[in-house]
Design a protein around this motif. Structure first.
Motif, short mmCIF file in Angstrom:
data_model
loop_
_atom_site.label_atom_id
_atom_site.label_comp_id
_atom_site.label_asym_id
_atom_site.label_seq_id
_atom_site.Cartn_x
_atom_site.Cartn_y
_atom_site.Cartn_z
N GLN B 6 1.02 -1.10 -0.11
CA GLN B 6 0.10 0.07 -0.07
C GLN B 6 0.94 1.08 0.01
OE1 GLN B 6 -2.73 -0.16 3.32
NE2 GLN B 6 -3.97 -1.80 2.30
N THR B 7 0.35 2.35 -0.65
CA THR B 7 1.18 3.43 -0.54
C THR B 7 0.75 4.48 0.54
OG1 THR B 7 -0.55 4.85 -1.69
CG2 THR B 7 0.99 3.56 -3.18
N PRO B 8 1.19 5.34 1.07
CA PRO B 8 0.64 5.87 2.50
C PRO B 8 -0.50 6.83 2.11
CG PRO B 8 3.21 6.57 1.90
CD PRO B 8 2.66 5.99 0.54
N LEU B 9 -1.05 6.81 0.90
CA LEU B 9 -2.45 7.37 0.51
C LEU B 9 -3.45 6.28 0.62
CD1 LEU B 9 -1.22 10.28 -1.81
CD2 LEU B 9 -1.61 10.40 0.70
N ASN B 10 -3.28 5.36 0.82
CA ASN B 10 -4.17 4.21 0.59
C ASN B 10 -5.63 4.52 1.37
OD1 ASN B 10 -5.49 1.35 1.45
ND2 ASN B 10 -4.49 0.89 -0.25
N ALA B 11 -5.60 4.95 2.76
CA ALA B 11 -6.67 5.35 3.35
C ALA B 11 -7.59 6.69 2.71
CB ALA B 11 -6.57 5.82 4.66
N LEU B 12 -6.61 7.52 2.34
CA LEU B 12 -7.38 8.65 1.57
C LEU B 12 -7.99 8.28 0.35
CD1 LEU B 12 -5.78 12.20 1.07
CD2 LEU B 12 -6.38 10.95 -0.76
N HIS B 13 -7.51 7.40 -0.42
CA HIS B 13 -8.00 7.10 -1.55
C HIS B 13 -9.33 6.51 -1.43
CE1 HIS B 13 -4.49 7.80 -3.66
NE2 HIS B 13 -4.15 6.91 -3.40
N ARG B 14 -9.52 5.64 -0.34
CA ARG B 14 -10.73 4.98 0.04
C ARG B 14 -11.78 5.80 0.49
NH1 ARG B 14 -10.22 -0.49 0.18
NH2 ARG B 14 -8.17 -1.26 -0.21
N GLY B 25 2.21 -4.81 -8.00
CA GLY B 25 2.40 -5.43 -6.50
C GLY B 25 1.45 -4.40 -5.45
N TYR B 26 1.14 -3.38 -6.01
CA TYR B 26 0.46 -2.10 -5.03
C TYR B 26 -0.99 -2.25 -5.16
CZ TYR B 26 5.13 -0.30 -3.91
OH TYR B 26 6.39 -0.19 -3.24
N GLU B 27 -1.51 -1.88 -4.12
CA GLU B 27 -3.30 -1.65 -4.29
C GLU B 27 -3.16 -0.25 -4.45
OE1 GLU B 27 -6.51 -3.11 -1.51
OE2 GLU B 27 -5.36 -1.66 -0.81
N MET B 28 -3.83 0.30 -5.88
CA MET B 28 -3.95 1.46 -6.38
C MET B 28 -5.09 1.77 -6.71
SD MET B 28 -0.69 2.56 -6.02
CE MET B 28 -0.48 3.99 -7.02
N PRO B 29 -5.38 3.00 -6.77
CA PRO B 29 -6.58 3.64 -7.19
C PRO B 29 -6.94 3.49 -8.61
CG PRO B 29 -5.36 5.65 -6.70
CD PRO B 29 -4.70 4.15 -6.08
N VAL B 30 -7.77 2.87 -9.54
CA VAL B 30 -7.77 2.94 -10.93
C VAL B 30 -8.84 4.02 -11.07
CG1 VAL B 30 -9.69 1.19 -10.93
CG2 VAL B 30 -8.38 1.34 -13.16
N GLN B 31 -9.67 4.42 -10.50
CA GLN B 31 -10.52 5.58 -10.81
C GLN B 31 -11.27 5.92 -9.52
OE1 GLN B 31 -13.53 3.65 -13.55
NE2 GLN B 31 -15.17 4.22 -11.97
N PHE B 32 -11.81 6.99 -9.71
CA PHE B 32 -12.48 7.61 -8.55
C PHE B 32 -13.99 8.20 -9.14
CE2 PHE B 32 -8.07 8.47 -7.33
CZ PHE B 32 -8.28 8.27 -5.77
#
Lengths: 119, 367
Positions: B6-14, B25-32
């Motif tokens: 996870q990046t340090p912004l994982n919670a913010l993306h959610r 290998g990372y959990e990343m936002p594909v779209q908002f």
């Protein structure tokens, strides 16, 4: 209204069914930018890949839900693909077809079952 | 998805309603809000991207010359000539002249920071560790990209004097950062490196601005494609040399034949020969004439029927700002002229596609 596990809806109209994709499917696909429909008059078999739908992200196929003949297609969604996002269960129907084997309709879910299916 | 980094912004993306996917290998936002909306917002105002999955590696040594010349043994770029506070595009080559990864290099005094692709991070680190300089992976740094014409308005007038590819240290919202005026969208913008522990504070500060929206990887890909920018592993890879990838512009004269520091990087003889003699295939811009997108691996032909394959699409999709499908691909040099009509085979049917000048959307960098 009946629903398939492929996220299509089927609405009976007289002897025929009108087919489209569910709001859930449209939301998952994202912005639809291209739709290719079958020829009107084509005879199709259940699970034939008869529609191509492309979103900004990816291409997907839509399968014939049952055996039958395509009697009409909705050219409006070819002209304006994002209708599929705006009104997937209304104006953005895909095609209309005959029902060659009514027993195939028995496999599909009702609305409550579909809602449970998509969780 | 707990097995992914996870990046340090994982919670913010959610918090912002992201749809998350695995990427490198990372959990990343594909779209908002949606790829189309996010894409158009970046072109008209400004968007914030989390690119903390990319690797930030610092190179240090006794003197600038030592650090610069060490990196020059791995890349065909002029590193020594990079001025302090400037950034440059570069790529690692292999012994066959192919591209192992592309990277941004920036000079910070006598040190260099290189930013590499997430999927290549381990291999790049191993490559850099062969050099006789000190190498450190800055895994406690996050990386944000603020992109779009309103970016400088968002950051404030203090940053208006930065030119494209300038790099400096600064304080934003109480966070110490270094930032560059660059990006991966074809728009004006900044890439901001910040300590992981400050990343949320900085991101929220930027997202508080009414012109800024969070942007996912989906729009990042459509924006870079319209801008004619290569994606490593897709438009270029270990089997394609820089001239074939149409990246010869990124190899400065001083490293070419007759230059003061000619060659001296992996595969130099092959790359230098390709620069001088040309190549048989090259990356080109492709504009499908119809509405059907032509995506990666669509084979290209010279004629509507028959004939051998003369190229393939490396990346393609719908260009939201163009309002039509756009693509890039590798095309045989004999056919590779702007205006030439080729045929791309999509679902068994050959559809017309024209070779066009890149980019699809004019670059709006602050030169």
């Amino acid at each position: 209204m009946k629903y398939t596990e492929e996220h299509e809806w089927l609405r009976a109209e007289g002897d025929e069914v009108v087919v489209g994709i569910t709001a859930h499917a449209a939301e998952q696909l994202g912005d639809v930018v291209f739709v290719e429909l079958p020829e009107s008059g084509a005879n199709v078999t259940k699970d034939d890949e008869i529609v191509v739908i492309e979103s900004v992200k990816a291409a997907s196929d839509i399968l014939a839900p049952i055996d039958g003949e395509i009697t009409a297609v909705n050219e409006a969604i070819v002209e304006t693909p994002n209708m599929v996002n705006d009104d997937p269960e209304g104006d953005a129907w895909f095609f209309r077809m005959t029902v060659a084997d009514a027993s195939q309709m028995e496999d599909f879910m009702d609305e409550a079952a579909y809602k449970a299916f998509i969780g | 998805m707990t097995e992914f980094k996870q990046t340090p912004l994982n919670a913010l993306h959610r918090d912002f309603g992201a749809r998350m996917v695995e990427f490198a290998g990372y959990e990343m936002p594909v779209q908002f809000s949606g790829v189309m909306d996010e894409h158009l917002h970046v072109r008209s105002e400004a968007g914030l991207f989390d690119v903390s999955h990319m690797g930030q590696v610092r190179l240090a040594g006794a003197a600038w010359e030592e650090v610069a010349l060490a990196l020059e043994t791995l890349v065909p770029q002029d590193v020594l000539g990079l001025q302090d506070g400037r950034q440059r595009y570069a790529f690692f080559t292999n012994e066959q002249g192919g591209i192992e990864d592309d990277l941004m290099i920036s000079r910070h005094g006598d040190e260099l920071v290189v930013v590499v692709n997430a999927a290549c991070k381990e291999a790049d680190l191993a490559r850099l560790q062969t050099l006789a300089v000190s190498i450190s992976l800055e895994s406690d740094q996050a990386l944000l990209a603020l992109q779009g014409p309103a970016s400088v308005n968002v950051l404030g007038p203090d940053f208006d004097d930065m030119r494209f590819m300038d790099v400096r240290n600064a304080e934003i919202a109480g966070c110490s950062v270094w930032l560059s005026r660059s990006g991966y969208t074809g728009e004006d913008g900044f890439e901001i490196s910040v300590a992981a522990e400050d990343a949320q504070t900085l991101a929220r500060h930027l997202l508080d601005h009414p012109q800024v929206k969070p942007i996912g990887l989906g729009a990042r890909d459509s924006l870079r494609l319209e801008a004619g920018l290569c994606l490593y592993g897709t438009d270029m890879d270990a089997g394609l040399n820089p001239v074939e990838a149409n990246l010869a512009w990124a190899i400065q004269k001083v490293r070419r034949r007759g230059g003061d520091r000619e060659g001296g990087f992996p595969g130099a003889s092959i790359v230098l020969a390709a620069l001088k003699d040309g190549v048989h295939r090259k990356r080109a811009g492709l504009r499908p004439e119809g509405r059907a997108p032509m995506r990666r691996e669509v084979p290209l032909f010279a004629d509507e029927k028959g004939g051998a394959q003369i190229g393939f699409v490396t990346s393609g999709g719908f260009g939201p700002s163009v309002g039509a499908p756009v693509a890039m691909g590798i095309v045989a040099d004999s056919l590779n002229d702007v205006g030439t009509r080729l045929w791309g085979e999509v679902r068994g049917r050959r559809l017309p596609v024209e070779i066009v000048q890149l980019p699809f959307v004019p670059a709006r960098f602050k030169r």
